[in-house]
Design an enzyme around this catalytic site. Sequence first.
Site, PDB file in Angstrom:
ATOM      1  N   SER A  72       0.822  -1.098   0.000  1.00 36.89           N
ATOM      2  CA  SER A  72      -0.068  -0.012   0.068  1.00 36.89           C
ATOM      3  C   SER A  72       0.755   1.177  -0.048  1.00 36.89           C
ATOM      4  O   SER A  72       0.679   2.055  -0.673  1.00 36.89           O
ATOM      5  CB  SER A  72      -0.684  -0.190   1.254  1.00 36.89           C
ATOM      6  N   CYS A 324      -8.972  -6.170   2.531  1.00 34.49           N
ATOM      7  CA  CYS A 324      -9.543  -4.689   3.251  1.00 34.49           C
ATOM      8  C   CYS A 324     -11.062  -4.341   3.057  1.00 34.49           C
ATOM      9  O   CYS A 324     -11.150  -3.691   3.824  1.00 34.49           O
ATOM     10  CB  CYS A 324      -8.379  -3.892   2.444  1.00 34.49           C
TER      11      CYS A 324
HETATM   12  N1  PLP Z   1      -2.190  -4.538  -4.030  1.00 33.03           N
HETATM   13  C1  PLP Z   1      -2.729  -5.806  -4.422  1.00 33.03           C
HETATM   14  C2  PLP Z   1      -3.097  -6.312  -5.846  1.00 33.03           C
HETATM   15  C3  PLP Z   1      -3.136  -6.490  -3.056  1.00 33.03           C
HETATM   16  O1  PLP Z   1      -3.606  -7.591  -3.489  1.00 33.03           O
HETATM   17  C4  PLP Z   1      -2.719  -6.040  -1.866  1.00 33.03           C
HETATM   18  C5  PLP Z   1      -3.163  -6.996  -0.575  1.00 33.03           C
HETATM   19  O2  PLP Z   1      -3.959  -7.581  -0.534  1.00 33.03           O
HETATM   20  C6  PLP Z   1      -2.206  -4.656  -1.891  1.00 33.03           C
HETATM   21  C7  PLP Z   1      -1.962  -4.091  -2.938  1.00 33.03           C
HETATM   22  C8  PLP Z   1      -1.643  -4.520  -0.410  1.00 33.03           C
HETATM   23  O3  PLP Z   1      -0.713  -4.888   0.091  1.00 33.03           O
HETATM   24  P1  PLP Z   1      -0.073  -4.804   1.759  1.00 33.03           P
HETATM   25  O4  PLP Z   1      -0.817  -5.622   2.427  1.00 33.03           O
HETATM   26  O5  PLP Z   1       1.234  -5.294   1.607  1.00 33.03           O
HETATM   27  O6  PLP Z   1      -0.266  -3.207   1.782  1.00 33.03           O
END
Ligand code: PLP
Length: 379
Positions: A72, A324
């Site tokens: 993120s 999320c």
């Molecule tokens: N982008 C995608 C495609 C994801 O699947 C995720 C997590 O599920 C994220 C970004 C975010 O990752 P992080 O949990 O490391 O912030």
Amino acid sequence: MSTYYFDNMATTPLYDEVIECIYREMKTTFANPSSVYRIAQRSKLKLQNAREFIARYIHAESRELFFSSCASESNNWAIKIALENNSDRNHIITTTIEHPSVLNTIKEYENNGYDVTYLSVDNNGYIDINELQNCVSNNTALISVMFVNNEIGTIQDIKKIAEIAKEYGCVFHSDAVQAIKYFDIDVKELGVDLMSFSAHKANAPKGIGALYANKRLHIKPMIFGGSQERSQRAGTENLYSIIGFHKALEIISARKEEIIAETKEKQAYFINRVLNEIDDVILNGDDKYRHPANCHFSFKNVSGESLLLLLDMNGICASSGSACGSGSLKISHVVEALGIDEEYKNGSIRFSIDEHTTYEEIDYVVETTKKEVEKLRGV
Ligand code: PLP
């Protein structure tokens, strides 16, 4: 009760070797990599080795790889870098099926005056390259399109998009979080400018991400402070997680082909059993060319949330959308974007397996899902 973990696209369990490696390093490599004494050299070396290995894994130079706290953060940072590098332009192109860490960041820029085009997708989740070609212009600062979709496993044509971006001088960012384990990633061959990663989708710890930024880009700091990450992201490095990230990718690289083949075989078995044995169900995403772990279905006349709860009561971990987004009863923005029939879309569930998922586990999950779907339908 046994646990049946079918949510590997939300996060993956750590490999045993990764846990052992981190544990060992926690005892021996505690010094701050920025310190000058001898024991800190070990920490510095471990950090450098990890950066070099992970950079090689994606065919980048080590100076093009920055560690962050998660994908993120990498997505936020990538968008900021792209817009600063094209600060004389004010148009952004993205898709309707990006992760919230891309969509919400871009929304913030939109609220501050940027013009944003959200590319639609077809019912398999693919963007239309012609639509992209029609809206891109010399005013487009950034194109951000994910490599693999986290809900339905659709794989976009990143190389083609990069060619278009290049033609118009746009910075091209791709969220490759779901690609890291099962895909060969060559940032130079793909032609991306920025790419985001997260360790926890590859059997490594949570709380560690990475950003590839092509060396031609001017980087602005994500966090101001000390000189870590070449002064672009201050803060003492999350060394143990970085070491774990390195270890996990070493394990994956050593047997990537087998991991992909084993997972794909199990995926085909799972998908076929569900489609053949449960009535009124559709598979979302491309039926052949999809992320090897992803099995995303919509069950007609079923509440996805109720089904998830019933599965949980049977020890099965699955998901109704991105992690999320769960916890809310809203249908995910990805499922909405696919244009699925009303009677199906409420009953959308993502199961995601890995190379360790057994056929016995799949049998249990298929049989339990069939039983609970029929119960919810009152059959
Ligand atoms: N982008 C995608 C495609 C994801 O699947 C995720 C997590 O599920 C994220 C970004 C975010 O990752 P992080 O949990 O490391 O912030």
